[in-house]
Design a protein around this motif. Structure first.
Motif, PDB file in Angstrom:
ATOM      1  N   MET A  44       0.855  -1.188   0.000  1.00  0.00           N
ATOM      2  CA  MET A  44       0.000   0.000   0.000  1.00  0.00           C
ATOM      3  C   MET A  44       0.889   1.235   0.000  1.00  0.00           C
ATOM      4  O   MET A  44       1.701   1.424   0.889  1.00  0.00           O
ATOM      5  CB  MET A  44      -0.905   0.020   1.229  1.00  0.00           C
ATOM      6  CG  MET A  44      -1.851   1.220   1.239  1.00  0.00           C
ATOM      7  SD  MET A  44      -2.855   1.338   2.729  1.00  0.00           S
ATOM      8  CE  MET A  44      -4.038   0.033   2.452  1.00  0.00           C
TER       9      MET A  44
ATOM     10  N   SER B  60       1.118  -3.370   4.137  1.00  0.00           N
ATOM     11  CA  SER B  60       1.004  -1.961   4.488  1.00  0.00           C
ATOM     12  C   SER B  60       1.686  -1.762   5.829  1.00  0.00           C
ATOM     13  O   SER B  60       1.738  -2.674   6.646  1.00  0.00           O
ATOM     14  CB  SER B  60      -0.452  -1.520   4.550  1.00  0.00           C
ATOM     15  OG  SER B  60      -1.160  -2.294   5.497  1.00  0.00           O
TER      16      SER B  60
ATOM     17  N   GLN C 227      -0.588  -7.411   6.922  1.00  0.00           N
ATOM     18  CA  GLN C 227      -0.946  -6.056   7.320  1.00  0.00           C
ATOM     19  C   GLN C 227      -1.251  -6.018   8.809  1.00  0.00           C
ATOM     20  O   GLN C 227      -2.047  -6.840   9.257  1.00  0.00           O
ATOM     21  CB  GLN C 227      -2.169  -5.585   6.544  1.00  0.00           C
ATOM     22  CG  GLN C 227      -1.943  -5.506   5.076  1.00  0.00           C
ATOM     23  CD  GLN C 227      -3.231  -5.253   4.316  1.00  0.00           C
ATOM     24  OE1 GLN C 227      -4.211  -5.949   4.510  1.00  0.00           O
ATOM     25  NE2 GLN C 227      -3.209  -4.267   3.455  1.00  0.00           N
TER      26      GLN C 227
END
Length: 160
Positions: A39, A85, A123
């Motif tokens: 991300m 991310s 994540q």
């Protein structure tokens, strides 16, 4: 623009179309796609977006008919998308980020005709993210073995 309307590329457009066609043909030759999608500012990295834009061409990746609309032309393909991310993870409050990258990528894969999609979420991937228990995370990545190039003693072929 003539090409999109059903015409043929002309002049410099011929070599540009040939280059696009080569990139698409390499993509189309695969049965399974493994896409790493970190991300970046809520979305996918620009180079991945540029690649998607390059191969998303009428007559190659999709077709259009005024009655039923767009139709992906890829068949019998599958994809694995690995999402990372630093702070965002599913279920966190908006101040910790929003997920635009997986929704975009999976919508595009379906648009292309790929319905078998698996998601792997790493994540958040930052050990300093709020609420992350890092007690079981390794503190470093083992150096490669000088003899076999494996990154850990348990790797196949490691002779440590």
């Amino acid at each position: 623009m003539a090409f999109i309307g059903g015409g043929a590329p002309a002049g410099a457009g011929v070599s540009a179309w040939d280059a696009i066609r080569d990139v698409f043909d390499r993509f189309d030759a695969a049965d399974t796609y493994l896409v790493g999608a970190p991300m970046w500012n809520g979305g996918i990295p620009w180079i991945l977006k540029q690649y998607i834009d390059t191969i998303t061409q009428p007559g190659l990746l999709f077709s259009y008919d005024p009655a039923p609309g767009y139709r992906g032309l890829l068949r019998g393909k599958r994809a694995v998308a690995v999402y990372t991310s630093a702070v965002y993870s599913p279920g966190v409050a908006p101040p910790f980020g929003r997920d635009f990258h997986s929704t975009y990528l999976e919508d595009w894969l379906r648009f292309a005709g790929i319905d078998e999609i698996r998601a792997v979420r790493l994540q958040p991937s930052s050990p300093s993210s709020p609420g992350i228990d890092t007690s079981s995370h390794p503190t470093s990545i083992p150096a490669p073995c000088a003899r076999c190039s494996a990154s850990a003693p348990s790797a196949p072929g490691c002779q440590r």
